[in-house]
Design an enzyme around this catalytic site. Structure first.
Site, PDB file in Angstrom:
ATOM      1  N   GLY A   6       0.823  -1.192   0.000  1.00 53.02           N
ATOM      2  CA  GLY A   6       0.000   0.000   0.000  1.00 53.02           C
ATOM      3  C   GLY A   6       0.867   1.255   0.000  1.00 53.02           C
ATOM      4  CG  ASN A   7       1.362   2.979  -2.816  1.00 57.11           C
ATOM      5  OD1 ASN A   7       0.461   3.450  -3.491  1.00 57.11           O
ATOM      6  ND2 ASN A   7       1.895   1.780  -3.058  1.00 57.11           N
ATOM      7  CB  SER A  20       5.422   4.358  -3.287  1.00 58.84           C
ATOM      8  OG  SER A  20       4.620   3.324  -3.797  1.00 58.84           O
ATOM      9  CB  SER A  21       7.390   0.279  -6.522  1.00 59.73           C
ATOM     10  OG  SER A  21       6.273  -0.327  -5.892  1.00 59.73           O
ATOM     11  CD  GLU A  22       1.976   0.227  -7.789  1.00 58.54           C
ATOM     12  OE1 GLU A  22       1.843   0.885  -8.843  1.00 58.54           O
ATOM     13  OE2 GLU A  22       1.840  -1.008  -7.736  1.00 58.54           O
ATOM     14  CG  HIS A  24      -2.381   1.204  -3.923  1.00 61.41           C
ATOM     15  ND1 HIS A  24      -3.409   0.391  -4.360  1.00 61.41           N
ATOM     16  CD2 HIS A  24      -1.245   0.461  -4.033  1.00 61.41           C
ATOM     17  CE1 HIS A  24      -2.908  -0.781  -4.725  1.00 61.41           C
ATOM     18  NE2 HIS A  24      -1.593  -0.771  -4.522  1.00 61.41           N
ATOM     19  CG  HIS A  30      -2.482  -4.473  -1.272  1.00 63.29           C
ATOM     20  ND1 HIS A  30      -1.257  -5.093  -1.376  1.00 63.29           N
ATOM     21  CD2 HIS A  30      -2.514  -3.576  -2.292  1.00 63.29           C
ATOM     22  CE1 HIS A  30      -0.576  -4.580  -2.393  1.00 63.29           C
ATOM     23  NE2 HIS A  30      -1.333  -3.657  -2.966  1.00 63.29           N
ATOM     24  CG  HIS A  36      -2.493  -3.850  -7.838  1.00 59.15           C
ATOM     25  ND1 HIS A  36      -1.845  -3.013  -8.728  1.00 59.15           N
ATOM     26  CD2 HIS A  36      -1.860  -3.679  -6.656  1.00 59.15           C
ATOM     27  CE1 HIS A  36      -0.856  -2.386  -8.101  1.00 59.15           C
ATOM     28  NE2 HIS A  36      -0.849  -2.774  -6.851  1.00 59.15           N
TER      29      HIS A  36
END
Length: 200
Positions: free
Chosen positions: A29-30, A75-77, A96, A98, A159
């Site tokens: 999450g982010n 964040s990778s997102e 974001h 999960h 996702h």
């Protein structure tokens, strides 16, 4: 208008709250917010547990990925967040998660029906599932934009969940409502036939 220092601390505080409430787990999450006039996005760093995250760990960058301030990687997102800010002019915060019940619908590529009044008032209606894209790519955000049209959140196929708002408080509240509606709808299906609310 909150300062960058205040926003960094708010992201840390809300991330920790999300961790304790089960919206986040581990380092998944982010969360981010966007200062449109300054073209600055503040986002959680990658691979840092929320129970040890500090305000100075929050990364400040531009939508093109240029880091302005921060000693950690974003964040990778971050590309997903940037694509949502570019495609949704009224959005200034992205959350974001999960969260398990809502993510279960994402795994099944199913819409979460608007069975509670909160879904209509806060979320804009049912929660659509955005088409799948590889995590970490801009396409995740690009696919989310049409699913967010007229809505305050969507799920991401296989996702997780994306909640948006005008600020961090709104995005967080919307993430809570998405998970709540998904949970109650799941329980309602186990005991009967849920009735969807079509309009106010």
């Amino acid at each position: 208008m909150k300062t960058i220092t205040e926003l960094r601390q708010e992201i840390v505080d809300r991330s920790l709250q999300a961790f304790h409430e089960g919206l986040f787990s581990g380092t998944s999450g982010n969360m981010s917010c966007y200062l449109r006039e300054e073209d600055l996005m503040l986002i959680t760093p990658t691979s840092v547990r929320y129970d040890v995250m500090r305000a100075e760990d929050i990364v400040v960058l531009r939508l093109d990925g240029t880091v302005v301030e921060g000693h950690l990687k974003p964040s990778s997102e971050w590309r997903m967040h940037a694509a949502v800010y570019e495609g949704c002019p009224d959005v200034n915060a992205v959350f974001h998660t999960h969260s398990p019940y809502a993510t279960a619908f994402a795994v099944n590529h199913q819409t979460i029906p608007a069975v509670l009044i909160e879904a209509l008032v806060f979320l804009g209606g049912d929660i659509r599932c955005a088409d799948y894209a590889t995590p970490g790519t801009k396409e995740v955000g690009l696919n989310a934009v049409p699913a967010l049209e007229g809505r305050r959140g969507c799920t991401l196929a296989n996702h997780g969940v994306l909640a948006v708002g005008g600020d961090l408080a709104q995005a967080y509240l919307n993430a809570e409502y998405i998970e709540d509606v998904a949970k109650i709808y799941t329980i309602a299906r186990s005991v009967g036939t849920p009735v969807e609310l079509k309009n106010l």
